[in-house]
Design a protein around this motif. Structure first.
Motif: not given
Length: 260
Positions: A220-222, A242, A224-225, A217
């Motif tokens: 993945t968030y990184c 992150v 996404f940014i 996660p």
């Protein structure tokens, strides 16, 4: 010997960082970097802020790399000379990443591979030290760890793109458009996990190391940014933070799984 080996790694890492600072001063990348995100990118600023001279930084790098080489040779002499190729690879990557004639930091994906190989040599070297011979089976997990570290480099290159491009540093981030860097980040991530799973499958790593999947996660968030708002400095700084935290968590969980 294990403690001395840790000092070898610290000497090599510190020497490589200082050499990188010196080379980025020489090519003008750090000097002209107005978009850096401190303290994560743009160098240590020791030269630019006149804390130390370029010569002092360069000589310090040579001393530290020399200490790493001498200490490494001593370890080989009292354990096994099968460690020598690992040390040579590590020192070559520490030097070749920043300095001529290789300057791998200026050669796109080769820069990321150099970081992955350098950090994997620490894993393979420590594993080999425990059994007094070359631990071939540790190479995949070593590369998995090294690839995760190389993702730190990739994301941290983004704020420096304009300065690096002007200095002739053709990093992977320079070669990519901002919107494409997340693809490389995910590709490197999956490659690292694939190598880890390979080690689990052949029994080199215990199944407990699958706990590293808890990092997905964060990665993945990184990504996404990077895909949606990497052009804004605040969001890019968040992505860097992150990513750093998640890579460190990966290392902690990998180690915990091996102990279990």
């Amino acid at each position: 010997m294990n403690l001395l080996a840790i000092f070898v790694a610290m000497f090599a890492h510190s020497g490589a960082n200082l050499l990188n600072d010196y080379c980025d001063h020489r090519n003008g990348s750090d000097e002209n970097n107005e978009e850096r995100i401190a303290p994560y990118t743009g160098g240590s600023r020791y030269i630019q802020n006149q804390i130390l001279s370029p010569r002092q930084i360069y000589l310090s790098a040579l001393v530290l790399l020399g200490l790493a080489a001498i200490s490494g040779l001593y370890i080989c002499s009292v354990t096994t000379w099968e460690l020598l190729p690992i040390g040579l690879v590590g020192i070559c990557m520490a030097w070749g990443y920043s300095a001529p004639p290789l300057q791998l930091m200026s050669r796109g994906i080769l820069g990321e591979l150099a970081i992955a190989i350098a950090w994997s040599s620490l894993v393979v070297g420590m594993a080999s030290l425990q059994i007094a011979k070359l631990a071939v089976s540790a190479i995949p997990v070593g590369l998995a760890f090294g690839l995760m570290i190389s993702n730190i480099l990739l994301v941290n290159q983004i704020p420096d793109i304009n300065a690096d491009k002007a200095a002739g540093k053709n990093t992977l981030a320079v070669q990519c458009k901002n919107k494409q860097i997340w693809v490389w980040q995910i590709l490197i991530l999956f490659s690292g996990f694939a190598l880890q799973f390979m080690s689990i499958y052949d029994g080199t790593l215990p199944k407990y190391t699958l706990m590293t999947l808890a990092c997905v996660p964060g990665f993945t968030y990184c990504a996404f940014i990077l895909r949606t708002c990497a052009d804004t400095k605040a969001q890019l700084k968040l992505a860097i933070q992150v990513n750093l935290l998640t890579v460190h968590l990966y290392a902690i969980l990998l180690l915990t799984g091996m102990f279990l």
